[in-house]
Design a protein around this motif. Sequence first.
Motif, PDB file in Angstrom:
ATOM      1  N   SER A 270       0.125 -17.513   6.242  1.00  0.00           N
ATOM      2  CA  SER A 270      -0.519 -16.948   5.052  1.00  0.00           C
ATOM      3  C   SER A 270      -1.256 -18.002   4.240  1.00  0.00           C
ATOM      4  N   LEU A 282      -1.420 -13.929  -3.960  1.00  0.00           N
ATOM      5  CA  LEU A 282       0.028 -14.001  -3.755  1.00  0.00           C
ATOM      6  C   LEU A 282       0.669 -14.910  -4.802  1.00  0.00           C
ATOM      7  N   ALA A 309       7.862  -8.957  -1.440  1.00  0.00           N
ATOM      8  CA  ALA A 309       7.184  -7.659  -1.386  1.00  0.00           C
ATOM      9  C   ALA A 309       7.166  -6.996  -2.754  1.00  0.00           C
ATOM     10  N   CYS A 312       4.515  -8.531  -5.028  1.00  0.00           N
ATOM     11  CA  CYS A 312       3.169  -8.054  -4.673  1.00  0.00           C
ATOM     12  C   CYS A 312       2.922  -6.660  -5.247  1.00  0.00           C
ATOM     13  N   ALA A 313       3.910  -5.778  -5.078  1.00  0.00           N
ATOM     14  CA  ALA A 313       3.746  -4.409  -5.572  1.00  0.00           C
ATOM     15  C   ALA A 313       3.611  -4.380  -7.090  1.00  0.00           C
ATOM     16  N   LEU A 332      -4.409  -9.127  -0.997  1.00  0.00           N
ATOM     17  CA  LEU A 332      -2.968  -9.195  -1.264  1.00  0.00           C
ATOM     18  C   LEU A 332      -2.236  -8.058  -0.562  1.00  0.00           C
ATOM     19  N   CYS A 336       0.844  -8.350   2.057  1.00  0.00           N
ATOM     20  CA  CYS A 336       2.112  -7.659   1.833  1.00  0.00           C
ATOM     21  C   CYS A 336       2.498  -6.815   3.045  1.00  0.00           C
ATOM     22  N   PHE A 339       3.823  -8.943   5.692  1.00  0.00           N
ATOM     23  CA  PHE A 339       5.165  -9.427   5.359  1.00  0.00           C
ATOM     24  C   PHE A 339       6.241  -8.417   5.766  1.00  0.00           C
ATOM     25  N   GLU A 432       7.279   1.198  -2.536  1.00  0.00           N
ATOM     26  CA  GLU A 432       6.478   0.016  -2.853  1.00  0.00           C
ATOM     27  C   GLU A 432       5.268  -0.065  -1.923  1.00  0.00           C
ATOM     28  N   VAL A 436       0.978  -0.265  -2.335  1.00  0.00           N
ATOM     29  CA  VAL A 436       0.124  -1.216  -1.624  1.00  0.00           C
ATOM     30  C   VAL A 436      -0.955  -0.486  -0.831  1.00  0.00           C
TER      31      VAL A 436
END
Length: 478
Positions: A270, A282, A309, A312-313, A332, A336, A339, A432, A436
């Motif tokens: 990443s 991130l 995670a 990010c959300a 992003l 996510c 991930f 979540e 995204v």
Amino acid sequence: MTRMENGSGVSTDPEQTRLVLTAHPLQRVGAYALAVLGKASSPEHLSPEGFERAVETMSADAVAAALVRDTKIDAGFWLKCSRSFFPNSKMNHHGNSKKSDAVIRDAVREWRRMPSTRPNAECVLCGRPAVGFFGKRDVPLAERETYRNSTPRGHAGMALCWPCLCSFYALPYGCRLTGGPSIALHSWDEKFMARTLSRRVERNLQLIALGAAEKKRPAAWEVLALHALRLHEDRLTAGVDLLIFSNDNRAPMLEIQSMEQPVAEWLRRSARPPRRRGFPALLRAHATPVKPGVAELAQNAFRSPERIAGACARYLRACLNRGVIHPDAADLAGLCLSFVTEVMHVNQSEIDEINAVGAQVAAWLRAENSAGALRAFNATLKNPKEMRYWLRRRTIDTLLDPNAAVEGPLITERQFRLLFDPEVEQAWLHRELLVVSVVQRLHELGFKPEDGAEVAAEMAEEEQDHPEDSAFLDGEES
């Protein structure tokens, strides 16, 4: 009979100049550092001549540090650090201030010379013939019972061969030195070790030459691992351990934090192209008013990877709450999603189902073309009951509206179960992921409501990365 030492104190036994990697993490760090000092690419490639040169370099540095005598000046930093590795040694003996240079030089040289008499014992780390028994003055043993900081009465200490002992002498060169506890990175990935230790040793040699210490420290020691991962070019085959330790007489300690291989490899990829486009976002997603994002991300990676995670959300939800899609949202969102598949191992079929819901919700929101509608959807995300009601209501609306922008039901029965069924363990994560997915799809659709233009401009003006995050992105190492 093989002669073990010549008249000048140099070993003539090949086994006593050959480095062997053992199961002891600190010995391994020291062995790689010793290889760099001997100008070799790895411990197994260190020649006998290179080994002797490395040992001589360490002895000369120890003598130079001991002759400074004062740990409070810049030139005394290496001497100060020695107390956390080799307390009560000839290098930092409390009586050195009253001794002549010649006496100190001879004492340190004698301490770092291979013993001429040998016990009838094997090295406890590699099984080769030992050259003596050694305790905390020579080997950082830390605080645990299995890694004692002190040698019990009546016990001679650890039986070690000369290469293993010299690996511990080389350990400071492979650590981030603070003057107190030291920090080492360890992994069972040998390529990672070779490259990471090479950079660290070269940096410490510069500091020794300058007679200086590191001018700054990262907001969290875990950040050192992120720097090492960002610079590593090959796929990581093992996790990374962060060892924070001190062999000091007053406060011996050992703290070990472990980052699992999937997390480490995900971070490595990443932080490098082509995924690197999403890395600034991130870091912003993890930044707080008091801590840079790189520090929070690094600590989450070691301690609670699942929080990545969630961070990010939350960042993406903050955009939704203001009725706009941030320009960095799509990158992003892509990070996510990678991930949850590569690290959290969420089933791909489940991700596909959530993405399908996200696409339908995004299509409905795009048709509304309103920042208010986006904010109304965002308001449901904190409460699963409200999200269920919103999805049911929109599903009915789209079925009754012949001109609806959404084809088919907004959400299917299976998708509904994945999001809200209490028997689905990862339902919280699926919700979540829905956020995204919606954000990513809206970005692809070019969602820019007219009533959100002013907010988007405000957000662009507010965006200012933490200086340490900017330094990390620019490649500056802590």
